[in-house]
Design a protein around this motif. Structure first.
Motif, mmCIF file in Angstrom:
data_model
loop_
_atom_site.group_PDB
_atom_site.id
_atom_site.type_symbol
_atom_site.label_atom_id
_atom_site.label_comp_id
_atom_site.label_asym_id
_atom_site.label_seq_id
_atom_site.Cartn_x
_atom_site.Cartn_y
_atom_site.Cartn_z
ATOM 1 N N GLY A 81 12.237 3.945 -18.287
ATOM 2 C CA GLY A 81 12.483 2.661 -17.633
ATOM 3 C C GLY A 81 11.964 2.636 -16.202
ATOM 4 N N LEU A 82 12.136 3.749 -15.510
ATOM 5 C CA LEU A 82 11.614 3.834 -14.139
ATOM 6 C C LEU A 82 10.094 3.753 -14.134
ATOM 7 N N PHE A 83 9.472 4.445 -15.088
ATOM 8 C CA PHE A 83 8.019 4.397 -15.195
ATOM 9 C C PHE A 83 7.555 2.973 -15.523
ATOM 10 N N GLY A 84 8.277 2.298 -16.416
ATOM 11 C CA GLY A 84 7.914 0.928 -16.791
ATOM 12 C C GLY A 84 7.996 -0.030 -15.621
ATOM 13 N N ILE A 85 9.049 0.115 -14.818
ATOM 14 C CA ILE A 85 9.189 -0.762 -13.643
ATOM 15 C C ILE A 85 8.063 -0.508 -12.654
ATOM 16 N N LEU A 86 7.733 0.763 -12.414
ATOM 17 C CA LEU A 86 6.642 1.071 -11.486
ATOM 18 C C LEU A 86 5.299 0.587 -12.018
ATOM 19 N N MET A 87 5.081 0.727 -13.328
ATOM 20 C CA MET A 87 3.820 0.271 -13.923
ATOM 21 C C MET A 87 3.698 -1.248 -13.831
ATOM 22 N N LEU A 88 4.781 -1.952 -14.151
ATOM 23 C CA LEU A 88 4.766 -3.413 -14.067
ATOM 24 C C LEU A 88 4.546 -3.872 -12.628
ATOM 25 N N SER A 89 5.180 -3.207 -11.698
ATOM 26 C CA SER A 89 5.018 -3.563 -10.293
ATOM 27 C C SER A 89 3.586 -3.305 -9.817
ATOM 28 N N THR A 90 2.972 -2.227 -10.292
ATOM 29 C CA THR A 90 1.572 -1.948 -9.944
ATOM 30 C C THR A 90 0.649 -3.021 -10.506
ATOM 31 N N LEU A 91 0.899 -3.414 -11.751
ATOM 32 C CA LEU A 91 0.079 -4.471 -12.364
ATOM 33 C C LEU A 91 0.261 -5.809 -11.656
ATOM 34 N N VAL A 92 1.477 -6.112 -11.234
ATOM 35 C CA VAL A 92 1.724 -7.362 -10.503
ATOM 36 C C VAL A 92 0.987 -7.345 -9.167
ATOM 37 N N ALA A 93 1.017 -6.209 -8.473
ATOM 38 C CA ALA A 93 0.309 -6.114 -7.188
ATOM 39 C C ALA A 93 -1.195 -6.275 -7.376
ATOM 40 N N ALA A 94 -1.736 -5.669 -8.429
ATOM 41 C CA ALA A 94 -3.178 -5.799 -8.688
ATOM 42 C C ALA A 94 -3.541 -7.218 -9.097
ATOM 43 N N ALA A 95 -2.699 -7.861 -9.903
ATOM 44 C CA ALA A 95 -2.970 -9.236 -10.326
ATOM 45 C C ALA A 95 -2.829 -10.214 -9.165
ATOM 46 N N THR A 96 -1.932 -9.901 -8.237
ATOM 47 C CA THR A 96 -1.733 -10.780 -7.082
ATOM 48 C C THR A 96 -2.981 -10.828 -6.211
ATOM 49 N N ILE A 97 -3.719 -9.758 -6.161
ATOM 50 C CA ILE A 97 -4.962 -9.732 -5.379
ATOM 51 C C ILE A 97 -5.939 -10.779 -5.921
ATOM 52 N N LEU A 98 -5.976 -10.935 -7.217
ATOM 53 C CA LEU A 98 -6.936 -11.853 -7.837
ATOM 54 C C LEU A 98 -6.528 -13.324 -7.721
ATOM 55 N N LEU A 99 -5.323 -13.588 -7.231
ATOM 56 C CA LEU A 99 -4.849 -14.969 -7.083
ATOM 57 C C LEU A 99 -5.104 -15.508 -5.681
ATOM 58 N N PHE A 100 -6.189 -15.092 -5.057
ATOM 59 C CA PHE A 100 -6.430 -15.450 -3.662
ATOM 60 C C PHE A 100 -6.667 -16.941 -3.452
ATOM 61 N N LYS A 101 -6.995 -17.681 -4.510
ATOM 62 C CA LYS A 101 -7.224 -19.124 -4.354
ATOM 63 C C LYS A 101 -5.930 -19.929 -4.418
ATOM 64 N N ASN A 102 -4.871 -19.346 -4.966
ATOM 65 C CA ASN A 102 -3.588 -20.018 -5.082
ATOM 66 C C ASN A 102 -2.561 -19.237 -4.260
ATOM 67 N N ARG A 103 -2.475 -19.579 -2.974
ATOM 68 C CA ARG A 103 -1.656 -18.804 -2.048
ATOM 69 C C ARG A 103 -0.163 -18.900 -2.335
ATOM 70 N N MET A 104 0.325 -20.043 -2.773
ATOM 71 C CA MET A 104 1.760 -20.169 -3.042
ATOM 72 C C MET A 104 2.161 -19.321 -4.246
ATOM 73 N N LEU A 105 1.323 -19.261 -5.267
ATOM 74 C CA LEU A 105 1.596 -18.385 -6.406
ATOM 75 C C LEU A 105 1.515 -16.924 -5.983
ATOM 76 N N GLN A 106 0.613 -16.644 -5.068
ATOM 77 C CA GLN A 106 0.486 -15.283 -4.549
ATOM 78 C C GLN A 106 1.771 -14.865 -3.820
ATOM 79 N N ILE A 107 2.353 -15.783 -3.065
ATOM 80 C CA ILE A 107 3.615 -15.494 -2.379
ATOM 81 C C ILE A 107 4.723 -15.255 -3.399
ATOM 82 N N ARG A 108 4.799 -16.107 -4.431
ATOM 83 C CA ARG A 108 5.839 -15.940 -5.460
ATOM 84 C C ARG A 108 5.696 -14.614 -6.195
ATOM 85 N N MET A 109 4.469 -14.241 -6.502
ATOM 86 C CA MET A 109 4.240 -12.974 -7.207
ATOM 87 C C MET A 109 4.613 -11.775 -6.318
ATOM 88 N N THR A 110 4.368 -11.883 -5.034
ATOM 89 C CA THR A 110 4.724 -10.800 -4.120
ATOM 90 C C THR A 110 6.235 -10.689 -3.978
#
Length: 147
Positions: free
Chosen positions: A53-82
Motif C-alpha cells: 500500500g505504501l508503494f502504491g501511494i508513492l507510485m500514484l503520487s509520482t504519476l500524478v506529479a509527472a502528469a501535472t507537468i503536462l497540464l501546463f496549459k490548464n493552470r487551475m487543473l494543475q493546482i488541483r492535481m498538486t
C-alpha cells in the motif's frame, strides 16, 4: 513548459518520490538483527510482511506529479492535481503509521531512515508549486485585462 519554475519543482518531487520508493524508510532492530522497512515490505525471520500500500501511494503520487507537468496549459487543473498530490502524501504518512504499529512488537526497536523525510520535502515543494502556478495565473489574467 520546462522554463517554468513549477515544472522544475514537480520534476524534483517525482525524483524524490522515486527515491523514497527504493530506499528503506527505517529499520526494525531485534535480537535477530536489523530488518529494513521498505515501501514494498519487510522481511522478518524468513517471513515477508508486505506493505505494498505504501508503494502504491508513492507510485500514484509520482504519476500524478509527472502528469501535472503536462497540464501546463490548464493552470487551475494543475493546482488541483498538486493539492491532490499533497493529500496523497499526507495519506502516505497515515498509512506508514498504520503499518508501523501493525509490524511493531514489544521486542523490537525502530530506527527512522532518512528516506522517510523525502515525501515531506515533496509536500513542501508542492506548496511552492501551487504558489508559482498561482503567480502565473495572476500574471496571465492581468495581461488579458490590459488587452
Amino acid at each position: 513548459m520546462i522554463q517554468r519554475i513549477q515544472t522544475v519543482y514537480l520534476l524534483i518531487v517525482a525524483g524524490l518520490l522515486i527515491a523514497a520508493m527504493c530506499l528503506p524508510m527505517g529499520y526494525f532492530t531485534d535480537t535477530m538483527g536489523e530488518h529494513p522497512f521498505k515501501a514494498l515490505g519487510m522481511g522478518v525471520n524468513g517471513a515477508f510482511q508486505s506493505t505494498w500500500g505504501l508503494f502504491g501511494i508513492l507510485m500514484l503520487s509520482t504519476l500524478v506529479a509527472a502528469a501535472t507537468i503536462l497540464l501546463f496549459k490548464n493552470r487551475m487543473l494543475q493546482i488541483r492535481m498538486t493539492i491532490f498530490n499533497s493529500l496523497l502524501l499526507v495519506g502516505y504518512y497515515i498509512a506508514f503509521l498504520a503499518f508501523y504499529f501493525a509490524l511493531k512488537n514489544d521486542a523490537n526497536l525502530f530506527r527512522i531512515g532518512w528516506a522517510l523525510c523525502l515525501p515531506l520535502i515533496s509536500i513542501i515543494l508542492n506548496i511552492l508549486t501551487i504558489r508559482a502556478i498561482g503567480r502565473d495565473e495572476v500574471m496571465v489574467k492581468a495581461a488579458d485585462r490590459l488587452r
